[in-house]
Design an enzyme around this catalytic site. Sequence first.
Site, mmCIF file in Angstrom:
data_model
loop_
_atom_site.group_PDB
_atom_site.id
_atom_site.type_symbol
_atom_site.label_atom_id
_atom_site.label_comp_id
_atom_site.label_asym_id
_atom_site.label_seq_id
_atom_site.Cartn_x
_atom_site.Cartn_y
_atom_site.Cartn_z
ATOM 1 N N SER A 125 0.838 -1.193 0.000
ATOM 2 C CA SER A 125 0.000 0.000 0.000
ATOM 3 C C SER A 125 0.876 1.248 0.000
ATOM 4 O O SER A 125 1.784 1.369 -0.813
ATOM 5 C CB SER A 125 -0.972 -0.035 1.188
ATOM 6 O OG SER A 125 -1.963 0.964 1.073
ATOM 7 N N GLU A 248 -1.283 -2.778 -8.110
ATOM 8 C CA GLU A 248 -2.642 -2.934 -7.619
ATOM 9 C C GLU A 248 -3.104 -1.572 -7.125
ATOM 10 O O GLU A 248 -2.299 -0.674 -6.915
ATOM 11 C CB GLU A 248 -2.707 -3.990 -6.510
ATOM 12 C CG GLU A 248 -1.797 -3.720 -5.308
ATOM 13 C CD GLU A 248 -2.403 -2.795 -4.279
ATOM 14 O OE1 GLU A 248 -3.647 -2.798 -4.122
ATOM 15 O OE2 GLU A 248 -1.652 -2.059 -3.623
ATOM 16 N N HIS A 315 -4.103 -5.102 -1.733
ATOM 17 C CA HIS A 315 -5.337 -4.988 -0.959
ATOM 18 C C HIS A 315 -6.305 -6.119 -1.272
ATOM 19 O O HIS A 315 -7.383 -5.922 -1.842
ATOM 20 C CB HIS A 315 -6.002 -3.638 -1.235
ATOM 21 C CG HIS A 315 -5.225 -2.473 -0.745
ATOM 22 N ND1 HIS A 315 -4.214 -1.898 -1.482
ATOM 23 C CD2 HIS A 315 -5.292 -1.765 0.414
ATOM 24 C CE1 HIS A 315 -3.698 -0.874 -0.818
ATOM 25 N NE2 HIS A 315 -4.335 -0.775 0.345
#
Length: 345
Positions: A125, A248, A315
């Site tokens: 992230s 992502e 995620h």
Amino acid sequence: MTSDNHRCAGCAGVPALPPRLAPGDTLVVCTPSGPGAPIAAERFARGVRWLERAGFDVRVGGQAHATGYAAGSARERAEELNTALRDPEVRGIVTAIGGYNANGVLPYLDFAALADRPRVLLGYSDVTALLLAAYACSNVVTFHGPTLMPELAEYPAPLPYTEASLLGTLCRPDPPGGLTAPPDWTEELLRWDSEDVRPRRMREHPGWRWLSGGTGTGRLVGGNLDTLCALLGTPYAPCLRGAVLFWESCAESIAVIDRGLCQLDAAGGTAGLAGMVVGRSFRKGEEFERDLRALVAERYAGRGFPVLAGVDIGHTDPMLTLPIGVRARLDSGSSAFEVTDRAVR
């Protein structure tokens, strides 16, 4: 050594490998992005307990209990990391959670300490900023994988696929080899420290999907798309030419993802790729996932490199641990996604 005098390695040459983790090794939980323990104290403690049960000597960094939109000032968060990087007893840094401001610590980090004594650096992230900068500026392999609170503190333990990929990648000096989709997955949300007192409900995994065929081999580089785009044009962005790029996004809009890909393309980040791996979208359902696949296929299907989508990175639960900087191979003909180099020594 801070940004005033560091020289980025540009990912030139063979990257240095950290030593493999073993029982008794010292790990430090650092919080370089959003606040950690104040969000959910029991969940934070459960993650620490799991690391201890896995055999590690766990220390918790000084920013774990900081509050605010970030876990302290950028200098405070950087100092927590630098303390761990400069400690010869520390074999790995596990980040607590993501957020939005990990890039703020980059000008103050001691990249030379990491280059002189490589060790495991783990997260995803917003922590993508730290992983990619460390790879670009220290030429050390870093690890896109679980953080403490969302994954390692899962009740009653990390999901088996997450745990196996993590420990297999960090604790064995052999190449991770062929990667496959897990048998099941979940997007169920349980509120931390109130509802996360039972295992989440799992469902059958639909498998990964090839959006463009072919073969390609290159260094595995990537992470969260939004965070990667925030590094473009800075000294902390690694070279992507010839890479197998994985990305992502937890964006809730296809338009936002499209904007990020436009920026990545315009900056030359997808020129000369060896392949692309796209992670599953974040709790948005199959219709969103179909729209995401359509967007990626339209943009990259004719670019001459293979594209694999719906992969369990970032995620999503469970998730892979991917080493940044080692070689990977994509082959649509044999449905292969393989990490061909060892990630630890």
